[in-house]
Design an enzyme around this catalytic site. Structure first.
Site, PDB file in Angstrom:
ATOM      1  CD  GLU A  58      -3.058  -0.987   2.202  1.00 47.15           C
ATOM      2  OE1 GLU A  58      -2.946  -0.126   3.079  1.00 47.15           O
ATOM      3  OE2 GLU A  58      -4.035  -1.740   2.118  1.00 47.15           O
ATOM      4  CD  GLU A 113      -3.629  -5.874   3.980  1.00 45.66           C
ATOM      5  OE1 GLU A 113      -4.486  -5.076   4.395  1.00 45.66           O
ATOM      6  OE2 GLU A 113      -2.409  -5.668   4.061  1.00 45.66           O
TER       7      GLU A 113
END
Ligand code: BGP
Length: 483
Positions: A171, A383
């Site tokens: 991320e 995720e």
């Protein structure tokens, strides 16, 4: 699409997984030669985290690793995604390798493999060595690229014989936005757009050079970075909202995914940044390196939690410094946006979690379809999960809401696969409960409950499988045929 004859099961080699990150699970923050990371420092600044929680002890995975892997084995997990703490390998970010750190991850990798669980390693999940922050400002300096690649190469050399799945950055969009726009992650800067884009360029170069280094060492390894993808829906059929969506997509999604997938920035985004004087500075050869890495990337890593709405935001409209809901009191977050371009109001058609995150299973399918048509790359869902208040009652945790959440996301994921998306893996966030960076320990994601509270001294740290643990076990056994 409407596929009339969907497959009953997921692909036979589908990797049913679960994920974690070093800082959020390991604890042992100053043991066995580990150096300090920027998170070890940041959590000590008053007011930065919920009830001043830290990862000093976290859920003590460092000392309970064998027990955690045993629980994974009993569940039948196919892959476990975890990150390496840079400061365990190089306490000061560069220099001598700390062999005790390497030994811990060797034990973890071997334990996983001996239990038929494929290790999937995240090279960087935000815990930058504080020494590099002190030495040259961390990500803000171009020096970071060499130190990062040296660190990544060390991992590839030490673990690459057994580890074939690698995620370079976790991320990048999130750690940079929180770090340089919202002041909610280290180094805690506010609205510093120029540095934000330069930092991102350094991170892209670190990603690209690591990808190239890995492939030259291990041509059979698979690699990508994981992007926090929040697909957008236009608020209305007004052309200005459609344009707001396009601006949002170029500046918030494709700005990252195009570099990973194509090796270049979206043109409109660059034009916008140049007009504001905040476009990143390139070094000679950068363009070629980004392109070369994009050719080598094997998948797009996707962390999917929610979609958003894009609506036109007037020039005097809301900015990025919003109020985040870190308490779990529904309705306490505020809308954010970029004045003159877009803002992201709540989607009135979708429910939200207690932390105001939109729940949108179809958005996962949308995300996969978008990536597939834009980049034609395989996808690793690295995720996806639900943060919730779980209660331990008479030795059990009943979490039907989590089962429902995951089941509905998997149904949509399966549709995406039937529609031609090549999805290699699905990792839930998370395997055990763990520290939520800004939201403490009360926001729980795991299949396995960990008995601990915000207060370091409370709780036994015992592991208790929740109802969702048994549900996922069955889902894996049946290869998703009975969702
Ligand atoms: C992602 C991070 C994870 C994890 C997750 C849940 O952004 O990669 O590390 O924390 O989000 O977020 P949160 O803990 O804020 O609920």
């Amino acid at each position: 699409m409407y596929i009339t004859k969907p497959n009953k099961e997921f692909p036979s080699d589908f990797l049913w997984g679960s994920a974690s990150a070093a800082y959020q699970v390991e604890g042992a923050w100053d043991e066995d030669g580990k150096g300090r990371s920027v998170w070890d420092e940041f959590v000590r600044i008053p007011g930065k985290t919920f009830k001043a929680t830290t990862g000093d002890k976290a859920v003590d995975h460092y000392h309970r690793m064998e027990e955690d892997v045993r629980l994974m084995k009993e569940m039948g997990l196919k892959t476990y995604r975890f990150s390496i703490a840079w400061t365990r390998i190089f306490p000061d970010g560069n220099g001598e390798v700390n062999e005790e750190g390497v030994a811990f991850y060797n034990r973890l990798i071997d334990e996983l493999i001996n239990n038929d669980i494929t290790p999937m390693i995240t090279v960087y999940h935000w815990d930058l060595p504080q020494a590099l922050e002190n030495e040259y400002g961390g990500w803000e300096s171009r020096h970071i690229v060499d130190d990062f690649v040296h660190y990544a190469k060390t991992l590839f050399e030490r673990f690459g014989d057994r580890v074939k799945h690698w995620i370079v950055l976790n991320e990048q969009n999130v750690f940079t936005a929180h770090g340089w726009l919202m002041a909610t992650h280290p180094p805690g800067k506010v609205n510093d757009r120029k540095t934000f884009y330069q930092v991102n360029h350094h991170a892209f170069m670190a990603h690209a050079k690591s990808v190239i280094a890995l492939k030259s060492l291990w041509s059979d390894a698979m690699v990508g970075s994981s992007f926090a993808f929040g697909p957008s829906y236009a608020k209305s059929d007004k052309p200005e909202d459609a344009m707001a969506k396009m601006d949002y997509d170029d500046l918030q999604s494709y700005y990252w995914m195009d570099v990973y997938g194509y090796g270049r920035y979206p043109r409109a985004a660059l034009a916008q940044l140049r007009s504001e004087g905040v476009a990143p500075v390139f070094e000679e050869g950068d363009e070629e390196i980004l392109k070369e890495a994009a050719q080598l990337v094997d998948f797009m890593g996707v962390n999917y939690y929610q979609t958003c709405v894009a609506e036109y935001n007037p020039i005097d409209g809301v900015g990025m410094t919003n109020t985040m809901n870190t308490t779990g009191k529904k309705g306490t977050s505020t809308v954010q946006g970029v004045p003159g371009l877009y803002k992201n109001p709540q989607n009135e058609h979708l429910p939200t979690t207690d932390w105001d995150w939109t729940i949108d299973p179809e958005g996962l399918r949308f995300a996969c379809r978008d990536i597939t048509s834009r980049y034609d790359l395989p996808i690793v869902i690295s995720e996806n999960g639900l943060g919730a208040f779980d209660k331990l009652e008479e030795g059990k945790v009943h979490d039907p809401y989590r089962i429902d959440y995951l089941k509905r996301h998997l149904i949509e994921l399966k549709k995406a696969i039937d529609e031609g998306c090549r999805v290699l893996a699905y990792c839930t966030w998370s395997f055990t409960d763990l520290l939520s960076w800004l939201n403490g320990y009360q926001k729980r994601y795991g299949f396995v409950y960990v008995d601990r509270e915000e207060d370091e001294n409370e709780g036994t740290l015992n592991r208790i499988p929740k109802d969702s643990y048994y549900w996922y076990k069955y889902t894996i056994e049946t290869n998703g045929a009975e969702l």
